[in-house]
Write a protein that holds these residues in place. Sequence first.
Motif, PDB file in Angstrom:
ATOM      1  N   ALA A 112     -13.731 -23.424  32.584  1.00 14.20           N
ATOM      2  CA  ALA A 112     -12.765 -23.071  33.625  1.00 14.20           C
ATOM      3  C   ALA A 112     -13.404 -23.133  35.009  1.00 14.20           C
ATOM      4  O   ALA A 112     -12.783 -23.628  35.963  1.00 14.20           O
ATOM      5  CB  ALA A 112     -12.209 -21.668  33.356  1.00 14.20           C
ATOM      6  N   VAL A 116     -12.379 -25.627  38.193  1.00 13.84           N
ATOM      7  CA  VAL A 116     -12.024 -25.128  39.524  1.00 13.84           C
ATOM      8  C   VAL A 116     -12.969 -25.661  40.594  1.00 13.84           C
ATOM      9  O   VAL A 116     -12.537 -26.115  41.655  1.00 13.84           O
ATOM     10  CB  VAL A 116     -12.016 -23.575  39.542  1.00 13.84           C
ATOM     11  N   GLY A 126     -12.980 -30.187  43.551  1.00 11.69           N
ATOM     12  CA  GLY A 126     -13.310 -28.780  43.501  1.00 11.69           C
ATOM     13  C   GLY A 126     -13.853 -28.297  44.828  1.00 11.69           C
ATOM     14  O   GLY A 126     -14.264 -29.083  45.683  1.00 11.69           O
TER      15      GLY A 126
END
Length: 150
Positions: A112, A116, A126
């Motif tokens: 995760a 991101v 990102g």
Amino acid sequence: AVLVGAILGQLTFGYIGDCVGRSAALRLTMALSLFGATISAAAVPLGGDSSSVLTFLALSRFVLGVGVGGVYPLSATIATESSSNAERGRNASLVFSMQGVANLAAPLVSWALLAVFGVPATGSGGADPGLAWRLALALGALPGLLLVPC
């Protein structure tokens, strides 16, 4: 480095717990774990050599491993000694089953964070590609922080 440290922690902290008390030894293992996880997230090159960041990481992860390894025998002993006969097996099983939960959660959280913040080597999108691995390592301190008494 973490596994070598964990083996050393397992072999030494049972004895240390017998000498200084399990509670004091458990606090020491938590301090080592918190220190190792936090310092590894702040890894910097040593001297002018940029590849020395790996040495920094290995040393800090070794410290983390000693702390985590020390928790194993102490937490199992504390869980069984503080339980009634009827709950002893269940409580010991719960202590050790949390390792499986963490082994599942760590790569999911890392995935995760990479989604991101991006993957550093590929330069994928990102906000900050170098932040993902630092946050993943820093989150290793979260269990210890949650257990620090207020």
